[in-house]
Design an enzyme around this catalytic site. Sequence first.
Site, PDB file in Angstrom:
ATOM      1  N   ASP A   1      90.243 -55.947  59.373  1.00 24.88           N
ATOM      2  CA  ASP A   1      89.709 -54.622  59.721  1.00 24.88           C
ATOM      3  C   ASP A   1      89.024 -53.950  58.536  1.00 24.88           C
ATOM      4  OD1 ASP A   1      91.855 -53.971  58.133  1.00 24.88           O
ATOM      5  OD2 ASP A   1      92.950 -52.829  59.659  1.00 24.88           O
TER       6      ASP A   1
ATOM      7  N   ASP B   1      99.526 -52.775  45.243  1.00 30.00           N
ATOM      8  CA  ASP B   1     100.441 -52.198  46.210  1.00 30.00           C
ATOM      9  C   ASP B   1     101.814 -52.850  46.189  1.00 30.00           C
ATOM     10  OD1 ASP B   1      99.544 -54.631  47.314  1.00 30.00           O
ATOM     11  OD2 ASP B   1      98.104 -53.589  48.591  1.00 30.00           O
TER      12      ASP B   1
ATOM     13  N   GLU C   1      94.241 -48.431  55.021  1.00 26.27           N
ATOM     14  CA  GLU C   1      93.931 -48.793  56.394  1.00 26.27           C
ATOM     15  C   GLU C   1      92.735 -47.984  56.917  1.00 26.27           C
ATOM     16  OE1 GLU C   1      95.441 -51.286  57.459  1.00 26.27           O
ATOM     17  OE2 GLU C   1      97.621 -51.214  57.343  1.00 26.27           O
TER      18      GLU C   1
ATOM     19  N   HIS D   1      90.166 -53.341  55.497  1.00 27.50           N
ATOM     20  CA  HIS D   1      90.932 -52.502  54.565  1.00 27.50           C
ATOM     21  C   HIS D   1      91.076 -53.173  53.203  1.00 27.50           C
ATOM     22  CE1 HIS D   1      94.518 -54.871  56.055  1.00 27.50           C
ATOM     23  NE2 HIS D   1      94.830 -54.788  54.775  1.00 27.50           N
TER      24      HIS D   1
END
Length: 265
Positions: A139, A70, A146, A141
């Site tokens: 979380d 990314d 996400e 991801h």
Amino acid sequence: MRLIIQPDYDSLSKWTATYIANKIINHNSSKPFVLGLPTGSSPLGTYNELIELNRQGTISFKNVVTFNMDEYVGLNQGHTQSYHSFMWENFFRHIDIPFDNTNIPDGSALNIEEECAIYEKKIEKAGGIDLFLGGIGPDGHIAFNEPGSSLSSRTRVKTLTHDTVVANSRFFDNDINKVPKTALTVGVGTIMAAKEVLIIVNGLNKARALQKGIEEGINHMWTISALQMHPKGIVVCDELATYELKVGTYRYFKDIEKENLEAGL
């Protein structure tokens, strides 16, 4: 799925680096070994171990092609907090990889959608990813996929959650207003298309995400859970990250991996 439980972060990093190094050394092909790479704090120990193996002459990266996961949208390559800068500062400039063998999404491209399509085509032209290394957020991801991301998604622009922006503000003078709100990221489907996927999970703050990814069903709200569908998916974690696992789950994976670990597999 394999779950490799190591005593601490240093042991986790050494195991991961050794695994990657062995894959590169034993790559019996005239084509380069294609390695997917993450940024963030989780892989830093692994990168340091790989740098040392390269320095010792144990491994060379001259026949390795890399694709990063990314990049922030709007940051040019020279920005101190761009993932281009991160990778060159923490890994690439310390090893013998040719510049042209490294690939990182261009977050400053004039046409971001076109850049996403080009990136996917580059991966395809390289023959696909042989091994994708990744980390996860609290979380669950992976990359910037996400919670709620499609599990079949490919490289695209993704809006970052408030929690992610807050977490990353530590790199931007603790000012959330300086953190880019979107990022260009490979998709869950891109990662899952790799021949192997190796995910690092370290620390107590990742324990709930590990539990969701290992013990519960596949759920797009916890994108790490997609690894359950991969034929060669590996999670390597430290003891702190196992705190939310059931005792039976913990003992099961420790037991079935005992012989593999003793054999160095």
